[in-house]
Design a protein around this motif. Structure first.
Motif, PDB file in Angstrom:
ATOM      1  N   TYR A   1       5.310  -0.344   9.022  1.00  0.00           N
ATOM      2  CA  TYR A   1       5.192   0.971   8.427  1.00  0.00           C
ATOM      3  C   TYR A   1       5.685   2.004   9.439  1.00  0.00           C
TER       4      TYR A   1
ATOM      5  N   HIS B   1       3.518  11.123   5.628  1.00  0.00           N
ATOM      6  CA  HIS B   1       2.603  10.016   5.429  1.00  0.00           C
ATOM      7  C   HIS B   1       3.254   8.692   5.841  1.00  0.00           C
TER       8      HIS B   1
ATOM      9  N   PHE C   1       0.414   5.227   0.968  1.00  0.00           N
ATOM     10  CA  PHE C   1      -0.516   6.070   1.696  1.00  0.00           C
ATOM     11  C   PHE C   1      -0.393   7.536   1.302  1.00  0.00           C
ATOM     12  N   GLY C   2      -1.516   8.243   1.396  1.00  0.00           N
ATOM     13  CA  GLY C   2      -1.513   9.693   1.298  1.00  0.00           C
ATOM     14  C   GLY C   2      -1.191  10.297   2.655  1.00  0.00           C
ATOM     15  N   ASN C   3      -1.142  11.627   2.696  1.00  0.00           N
ATOM     16  CA  ASN C   3      -0.832  12.328   3.939  1.00  0.00           C
ATOM     17  C   ASN C   3      -2.018  12.414   4.890  1.00  0.00           C
TER      18      ASN C   3
ATOM     19  N   LEU D   1       0.828  -1.193   0.000  1.00  0.00           N
ATOM     20  CA  LEU D   1       0.000   0.000   0.000  1.00  0.00           C
ATOM     21  C   LEU D   1       0.866   1.248   0.000  1.00  0.00           C
TER      22      LEU D   1
END
Lengths: 114, 117
Positions: B36, B43, A105-107, A103
């Motif tokens: 992550y 982000h 991701f955006g902010n 994935l």
């Protein structure tokens, strides 16, 4: 290249108003996800789009939440009659939608309901 | 359904200290595992991932993680942390071979790491 773009970056709204959050995925990514990040709660899955298939709405917390994805690209998450507990960061992510694709991701959009 | 548990919600270390962040998951089948990282104001970024093969995986910025199947764990490690490692770290899991949807990523609640200079 361009990443996942979300707008607005911040949104303050009054309780009871409707809000729309926008996500532009990476070009060519067929899978699109919405997550909610609340303080101390980690990331909560909301909804998933894959190509032209019916979306997986299993994570939406109530019928006040809905999302659509037009033309297989841009997605809009709508929250109707917002409540204070809706305050969170709403994250959009996209992926190639094939096996094991990661994935991106955006902010995020930080939503504050007053 | 899968679930992910991160035991430490807040960790404070001094620079050059060694780091280990715990992550345990529950799932009955074969999994993919991810860490992550979210630096302040940025982000979420993929730090490293495990799909198959060598259970010791190396990621960016000197991070590594070891998949121990018998313990359902995927702990993140770094021998010597830096001030710039201050961030939120999320462990995540999905079913092996999934592209998302009902088998999409399940995240832990995150560990907020603060490195003091």
């Amino acid at each position: 290249g361009a990443g996942v773009s979300q707008s607005p970056s911040n949104k303050v709204t009054e309780k009871g108003k409707d809000v729309e959050l926008r996500c532009d995925p990476i070009s060519g990514h067929t899978a699109l996800y919405w997550y909610r990040q609340s303080l101390g709660q980690g990331l909560e899955f909301l909804i998933y789009f894959q190509g032209n298939s019916a979306p997986d709405k299993s994570g939406l917390p109530s019928d006040r939440f809905s999302a659509e994805r037009t033309g297989g690209s841009v997605s809009t998450l709508t929250i109707q009659r917002t409540q204070q507990e809706d305050s969170a960061v709403y994250l959009c992510a996209s992926s190639l939608g094939v096996r094991n694709s990661p994935l991106h991701f955006g902010n995020g959009t930080r939503l504050t309901v007053t | 359904a899968q679930s992910v548990s991160q035991h430490n919600h807040h960790v404070i270390l001094s620079e050059a200290a060694s780091l280990e962040l715990g992550c345990n998951y529950s799932y009955g089948g074969t999994v993919n595992l991810f860490w992550y990282v979210q630096y302040p104001g940025q982000h979420l970024q993929l730090l490293l991932k495990y799909f198959s093969g060598d259970p010791l995986v190396k990621g960016i910025k000197g991070f590594e993680a070891e998949f121990i199947k018998s313990k359902f764990s995927f702990n993140l490690r770094k021998p010597s942390v830096q001030w710039s490692d201050t961030a939120e770290y999320f462990c995540a899991v999905n079913a092996a071979g999934s592209g998302g949807g009902a088998d999409g990523l399940t995240f832990g609640k995150g560990t907020h790491l603060i490195i003091q200079p």
